[in-house]
Scaffold this active site. Structure first.
Site, short mmCIF file in Angstrom:
data_model
loop_
_atom_site.label_atom_id
_atom_site.label_comp_id
_atom_site.label_asym_id
_atom_site.label_seq_id
_atom_site.Cartn_x
_atom_site.Cartn_y
_atom_site.Cartn_z
N ASP A 498 -3.85 9.80 9.74
CA ASP A 498 -3.87 8.49 9.06
C ASP A 498 -2.48 8.26 8.45
O ASP A 498 -1.63 9.16 8.47
CB ASP A 498 -4.95 8.55 7.97
CG ASP A 498 -5.18 7.22 7.26
OD1 ASP A 498 -4.87 6.16 7.83
OD2 ASP A 498 -5.68 7.25 6.12
N GLU A 501 2.25 5.12 9.79
CA GLU A 501 3.11 3.99 10.21
C GLU A 501 4.59 4.28 9.98
O GLU A 501 5.41 3.75 10.74
CB GLU A 501 2.69 2.72 9.47
CG GLU A 501 1.30 2.25 9.82
CD GLU A 501 0.17 3.16 9.31
OE1 GLU A 501 0.40 3.81 8.26
OE2 GLU A 501 -0.87 3.25 9.96
N ASP A 574 -8.11 -0.56 8.17
CA ASP A 574 -8.91 -1.00 7.03
C ASP A 574 -9.43 -2.42 7.18
O ASP A 574 -8.90 -3.36 6.57
CB ASP A 574 -8.10 -0.86 5.75
CG ASP A 574 -7.73 0.59 5.48
OD1 ASP A 574 -8.40 1.47 6.04
OD2 ASP A 574 -6.77 0.82 4.73
O1 MIG Z 1 -5.10 3.65 1.91
O2 MIG Z 1 -7.63 8.38 3.52
O3 MIG Z 1 -7.37 3.54 6.97
O4 MIG Z 1 -9.72 5.01 6.90
O5 MIG Z 1 -10.36 6.37 4.53
C1 MIG Z 1 -6.22 4.39 2.15
C2 MIG Z 1 -8.19 7.31 2.85
C3 MIG Z 1 -5.90 5.62 2.98
C4 MIG Z 1 -6.67 4.58 4.95
C5 MIG Z 1 -7.51 4.69 6.16
C6 MIG Z 1 -8.92 4.92 5.74
C7 MIG Z 1 -9.03 6.17 4.92
C8 MIG Z 1 -8.15 6.05 3.70
N1 MIG Z 1 -6.77 5.76 4.09
#
Ligand code: MIG
Length: 900
Positions: A498, A501, A574
Site C-alpha cells: 500500500d 505512489e 480508498d
Molecule cells: O491512508 O493501511 O488504501 O486500504 O486500509 C490509509 C491503512 C492507508 C490506505 C489503503 C487502505 C488501508 C489504509 N491505507
C-alpha cells in the site's frame, strides 16, 4: 494573481494550470510544426528506420527512429518492457519489413513487404502518416505539437539552489519562474530542477475514431471525454483519500495506454513515459481523410470523426508505440508482447478475501475466521492492515496483539485458508529497527536534492523510502520475505503493498518531492509513476524466492504502471461507501483491465464510511463477478463482516459468495487465457461486439470472459434494471433460471434483492463446480458441472483449465489440463486443447445442463474413448428447454462424448 496563489495554498492537489510543463507546452498552439525531416538521412535496416529531424528555429537535430524520437541522455523506463526485441512488436513487424516504395521531393513512403502497412513521412512540416490497406489510421504531429525540451546548462546567473529562490526580481525572471524551467513552486513546496526543463510532447490523430478508452487510473467514465483547457487527463500516481467521482486527476496508478475503436478496427497508442503525463483529447468531425494520391481522393468527401490525442510529459523521451490491432484482442496481445501478461494467480487468491483496517489481534482473526464457518460462508484469506506491526515497522508484529503469529497461521492453515499482511514502502527512521539501519548503511534510501536520505512523514512518523528503482535494493528487499528473515511468517502468508505512489504526508500533493534522487542519479520526477510498480516487482520476486522458485506469489498493490500485471493484483484504493462509487467501479475496473491488468477489484462495501445494508449486498453481488474480490473497510467504519446485517442479508451475501466459488473453474480458465493470450478477464461489451455501435459506451454492465454478461445493480431499491443484450444474431440465457431470453436489445429486467442479472451467451460452455466449499482448497475434489448454452446453430464451445492451483509446475513441468468442450450435432465432446500438458485428477464432470435444447430426447448415452458406453439419466424442462444430464461421473482428464 493573489487569488490564484491563495487557491494554491488551500488545495492539496494541482490543477493542470498549476503544472509548469503543461503551461509551457500550452504555449505551443496547433499549427505548422517547427520540425522538418531530413529525408536524405534515411537509413533503413532490418529492424528499424532512422532519419534526422531538425527544429527549424534552434536547429537542434534529433534522430527519429522506427518507433521513437530518442535522446539517450534522458530517462527511459526500461524495466517496463519484457523483450529486447522491441522492433518485432511495433509498427514495423519483422514479417512486415519495410522497403522504400516511393521517394520524391519532401515525401518518403515506406511499405511493408506484404503492402499491408504504409508509413508516409512528410518532410516539411514533419509528419508521419500510417496507413493500413489504403486506410489512414493514425498520424503523428499533424497538429504540429511535437515538443522536445533538450537538456541545457543552467543560466549562469541562476544556479538552481534553494538559497536564491527569493532572488528573482526583474520581470524576465518572474516570467521564467512562471514557466518553471529551473524551479517550480506549489504552495510552500519548491521543486528545483537540477537538469532544467525536459518536457516532451506530441499529438497523434486517430482517423475515423470517436470512441477512445484507457489511460487509467481516473474516477471517470469508460469512454474518454473531450478535455477542455486546463482539464486534461492526468497520469500522476497520487494518494487521494476520499477522491471524488468523475475527475481527471490521477489516482494511485497509471498506464499510458489508449485504445481507439471503430466498427472495423481497434488501434492503440502506448506512450511509454513514467514521469507526470497529461493527455488532452479532442474529437471532431472532419472531411474524410484520403491517403494522398488515392483514387478516392477526388471522390465526394463525407464527414468522419477524428480524435486528436495530445500527450505531454514532464520528462524523459518520446517512446511511443503505435499498436495496429486491427482487433481489440490483437491490441491486447501487442501490448502484452511489450509489457507482459497477467501473472497466473494462485487459485486461493480468486476466492473471497476478508479485510479490515484492522483485525485487531489473534483472537479477532480467529473469531472472524470462525464466523465464516458458523455462517457457512466460503472465504479464502483474512487480511491484516498496518496495526498488526510493531509501531508500523513492516516485517514485524505487535507483540501484545500477535504473540504467536505462526500459531495463528497454523490455525488458518488447518482451515485451508491464507493470511495477507500489509508491507508498505516507507521505513520508520529508527536506528534500532534492523530494516532501517541496514538500508541506511547500504545507502538504499531515496535521497533528497542535497544528497541526504529523503525523509517524509508517514504512518510510522519520520520515514525514509526505499529506492526500489535500484535492482540491488529490490533484491535485498525481496530477501526480507525469506522465512528465516521475516520472523513469524509462514508459507500461507502473502503480501499487500500500500502507500506506494509513494504517499508522503505533508509532501507536495502528498507524495515525494520530484527533485528527490534515485539510483543512477535519476530524479524522482523521471520515475514517479514507476515507484509502486517496482515495489510490487521486488515483493513478488521475493515471495517466489522464499519458496525456491516453486510457488506462485500473491501481491496486491495500490500503485501501478504498465506491466504491473506481471506481479499480481491491483485495487482501486480508498473508495467511499456510496452508490455512486459502486457504479463508477465498473468503468474503472474495465479501464484497468483493458490496460493489461486483469487482476483488479474495488473494495467491496466501499472503504470510507458505512454502507447501508442494501448497498453492501449489491456490492457483494457485483464483486462476486469481478476479478479481485475483497471486502474492506476503514478504521473508522463500523464492523461489517457479512453476517452483521440480519439473517436475510447474510443469506443473500452467502449466496453471492457461493456463486463466486461455484464459478471459479470458469474464472481460473479466464485467468489462464489472460496469462497466455492476454485476454482481459473483465471486458467491456464492445470488445465482444466490436461491430455493434450500441455497445461502445456501455459501462453499467460488462462481459466476464466471452460467455457471461453481468449487470450489477447500482441503484437503491431497484425494481428493474435496463439491460442491453447485444448482437442481433445472439441468443442469451438467464444464468440462474437457465431460460432463453425472448428478446434482444435493451430490456427491462425485473430485479429483487436476491441477485443481480447475469446472462450466458449462446454458443458457450461454462465449467462450474457443483457446489461451493469452505475455501478453494476444500473444493479440489468437488465435481464439475457444465452449462452448455446453444447458439442459433445449436452449437457451443468452451474450455476448462486446471492445475495444482499454486505452484509453477504448470510452467516448468507442464502439469496442467487444458480441456475443450464442444457441442455439435447433438454430441457434446470433451477433448484436449493442449497436448503438451498433463495433470491427473480424480475429479469428474457430474452434471451437464444444455440450455436451449429443442426437444425432449429419447435416449442419451455417454461413451469414453476406451469404448465404454452407458446410458445417461436426464430430465428435460419443457418450460425452459433446459436438458439436464445427471450422475455422469465422466473423468475431467479424459476424452469422452455424450450423444443425445
Ligand atoms: O491512508 O493501511 O488504501 O486500504 O486500509 C490509509 C491503512 C492507508 C490506505 C489503503 C487502505 C488501508 C489504509 N491505507
Amino acid at each position: 494573481s493573489s487569488v490564484q496563489d491563495e487557491a494554491v495554498g488551500k488545495s492539496t492537489f494541482k490543477e493542470c494550470n498549476q503544472i509548469a510543463f503543461y503551461r509551457r507546452q500550452k504555449l505551443l498552439h496547433p499549427g505548422k510544426s517547427w520540425y522538418r525531416a531530413l529525408l536524405d538521412s534515411v537509413m533503413l535496416s532490418d529492424e528499424n528506420v532512422k532519419f534526422q529531424i531538425i527544429h527549424e528555429e534552434n536547429k537542434v537535430l534529433r534522430f527519429f527512429s522506427g518507433r521513437y524520437l530518442r535522446y539517450d541522455a534522458k530517462y527511459q523506463p526500461k524495466d517496463v518492457l519484457t523483450s529486447q526485441y522491441l522492433f518485432d512488436n511495433l509498427i514495423l513487424r519483422k514479417e512486415n519489413r519495410l522497403f522504400i516504395s516511393q521517394k520524391e521531393a519532401g515525401i518518403l513512403v515506406m511499405s511493408s513487404v506484404n503492402e499491408d502497412y504504409k508509413l508516409q513521412v512528410t518532410a516539411n512540416p514533419f509528419q508521419i502518416e500510417l496507413q493500413s490497406k489504403g486506410e489512414t489510421v493514425l498520424s503523428m504531429n499533424s497538429n504540429g505539437l511535437l515538443y522536445f525540451e533538450h537538456l541545457q546548462a543552467p543560466p549562469s546567473d541562476r544556479k538552481p539552489t534553494a538559497e536564491n529562490e527569493d532572488a528573482a526580481s526583474d520581470s524576465s525572471k518572474e516570467e521564467q519562474e512562471n514557466l518553471g524551467l529551473w524551479q517550480e513552486k506549489f504552495g510552500s513546496f519548491l521543486d528545483i530542477k537540477a537538469h532544467g526543463p525536459s518536457s516532451v510532447g506530441m499529438d497523434i490523430s486517430l482517423h475515423g475514431f470517436d470512441h477512445v478508452y484507457g489511460i487509467p487510473q481516473h474516477t471517470e467514465a469508460l469512454l474518454l471525454k473531450n478535455t477542455s483547457d486546463g482539464d486534461a487527463y492526468r497520469l500522476y500516481n497520487l494518494d487521494i483519500f476520499g477522491h471524488k467521482i468523475h475527475d481527471k486527476i490521477g489516482i494511485y496508478g497509471s498506464v499510458p495506454l489508449l485504445l481507439a475503436h471503430k466498427p472495423n478496427r481497434t488501434s492503440g497508442i502506448f506512450w511509454l513515459n513514467s514521469s507526470e503525463t497529461l493527455v488532452d483529447i479532442s474529437t471532431k468531425a472532419v472531411a474524410e481523410h484520403m491517403p494522398s494520391g488515392s483514387a478516392a481522393e477526388s471522390a465526394k468527401q463525407r464527414a468522419v470523426p477524428l480524435t486528436d490525442v495530445r500527450w505531454m510529459s514532464e520528462s524523459g523521451i518520446i517512446d511511443v508505440f503505435l499498436l495496429m490491432g486491427p482487433t481489440a484482442f490483437d491490441i491486447f496481445k501487442q501490448f502484452a508482447q511489450l509489457t507482459g501478461t497477467q501473472a497466473l494467480p494462485p487459485l486461493f487468491s480468486l476466492g473471497y478475501h476478508q479485510c479490515r483496517w484492522n483485525y485487531e489481534d489473534e483472537q479477532d482473526v480467529k473469531a472472524v475466521d470462525a464466523g465464516f464457518d458458523e455462517h457457512d460462508i466460503p472465504y479464502d484469506v483474512i487480511w491484516l492492515d498496518i496495526e498488526h506491526t510493531d509501531g508500523k515497522r513492516y516485517f514485524t508484529w505487535d507483540k501484545k496483539k500477535f504473540q504467536n503469529p505462526r500459531k495463528m497461521q497454523e490455525h488458518l492453515r488447518k482451515k485451508k485458508r491464507k493470511l495477507v499482511v500489509i508491507v508498505d514502502p516507507h521505513i520508520k527512521v529508527d536506528p534500532t529497527y534492523t530494516l532501517y539501519s541496514q538500508a541506511k548503511d547500504k545507502g538504499y534510501f531515496v535521497k533528497d536534492r542535497n544528497g541526504q536520505d529523503f525523509e517524509g512523514i508517514c504512518w510510522p512518523g519520520s520515514s525514509c523510502y526505499l529506492d526500489f528503482t535500484n535492482p540491488e535494493v529490490r533484491r535485498w528487499y525481496g530477501d526480507q520475505f525469506a522465512f528465516k528473515t521475516y520472523k513469524g511468517s509462514t508459507n500461507i502468508l502473502f503480501v499487500w503493498n500500500d502507500m506506494n505512489e509513494p504517499s508522503v504526508f505533508k509532501g507536495a500533493e502528498l507524495t515525494m518531492q520530484k527533485d528527490a534522487v534515485h539510483y543512477n542519479n535519476w530524479e524522482h520526477r523521471e520515475v514517479h509513476n514507476l515507484y509502486g510498480f517496482y515495489q510490487q516487482m521486488a515483493t513478488a520476486e521475493g515471495l517466489i524466492r522464499r519458496s525456491s522458485g516453486k510457488e506462485r506469489p500473491f501481491v496486491l498493490t495500490r500503485s501501478f504502471f504498465a506491466g504491473s500485471q506481471k506481479y499480481g493484483a491491483v485495487w482501486t484504493g480508498d473508495n467511499t461507501a456510496e452508490w455512486g462509487y459502486l457504479k463508477i467501479s465498473i468503468p474503472m475496473l474495465l479501464t484497468i483491465s483493458m490496460a493489461g491488468i486483469s487482476f483488479c477489484g474495488a473494495d467491496v462495501g466501499g472503504f470510507i464510511g458505512d454502507p447501508e445494508p442494501e448497498l453492501l449486498v449489491r456490492w457483494y453481488q457485483a464483486g462476486a463477478y469481478q476479478p479481485f474480490f475483497r471486502g474492506h473497510s476503514n478504521m473508522k467504519s463500523k464492523r461489517r463482516e457479512p453476517w452483521l446485517f440480519g439473517e436475510k442479508n447474510t443469506q443473500i451475501i452467502r449466496e453471492a459468495i457461493r456463486e463466486r466459488y461455484v464459478l471459479l473453474p470458469y474464472l481460473y480458465t479466464l485467468f489462464y487465457r489472460a496469462h497466455t493470450a492476454a485476454e482481459p478477464v473483465m471486458r467491456p461489451l464492445w470488445i465482444e461486439f466490436p461491430g455493434k455501435t450500441e455497445t461502445f459506451g456501455v459501462e453499467n454492465e460488462y462481459m466476464l470472459g466471452n460467455a457471461l454478461l453481468v449487470h450489477p445493480v447500482t441503484e437503491r431499491e431497484a425494481k428493474a434494471a435496463s439491460v442491453l443484450l447485444p448482437g442481433s444474431e445472439e441468443i442469451w440465457y438467464d444464468f440462474r433460471k437457465l431460460k432463453r431470453m425472448e428478446d434482444l436489445g435493451t430490456l427491462k429486467i425485473p430485479v429483487t434483492l436476491e441477485n443481480i442479472p447475469v446472462f450466458q451467451r449462446g454458443g458457450t460452455v461454462i465449467p462450474l463446480k457443483t457446489r461451493a466449499g469452505k475455501s478453494t482448497e476444500w473444493m479440489i475434489d468437488i465435481s464439475y458441472e457444465l452449462h452448455v448454452a446453444l447458439d442459433k446453430e445449436a452449437c457451443a464451445i468452451g474450455e476448462l483449465y486446471l492445475d495444482d492451483g499454486h505452484s509453477f509446475q504448470y510452467l516448468h513441468k507442464k502439469q496442467f489440463l487444458y480441456r475443450k468442450f464442444s457441442f455439435y450435432k447433438n454430441v457434446l465432446s470433451s477433448s484436449c486443447t493442449d497436448e503438451s500438458g498433463q495433470y491427473h485428477t480424480t475429479c469428474v464432470v457430474e452434471r451437464v445442463i444444455v440450455l436451449g435444447f429443442g426437444q425432449q430426447p429419447t435416449f442419451v448415452t455417454a461413451c469414453s474413448k476406451d469404448g465404454k458406453e452407458k446410458e445417461v439419466v436426464f430430465t428435460y424442462d419443457t418450460k425452459t428447454s433446459a436438458l439436464t444430464l445427471e450422475n455422469l461421473a465422466l473423468s475431467v482428464d479424459a476424452d469422452w462424448e455424450i450423444c443425445i
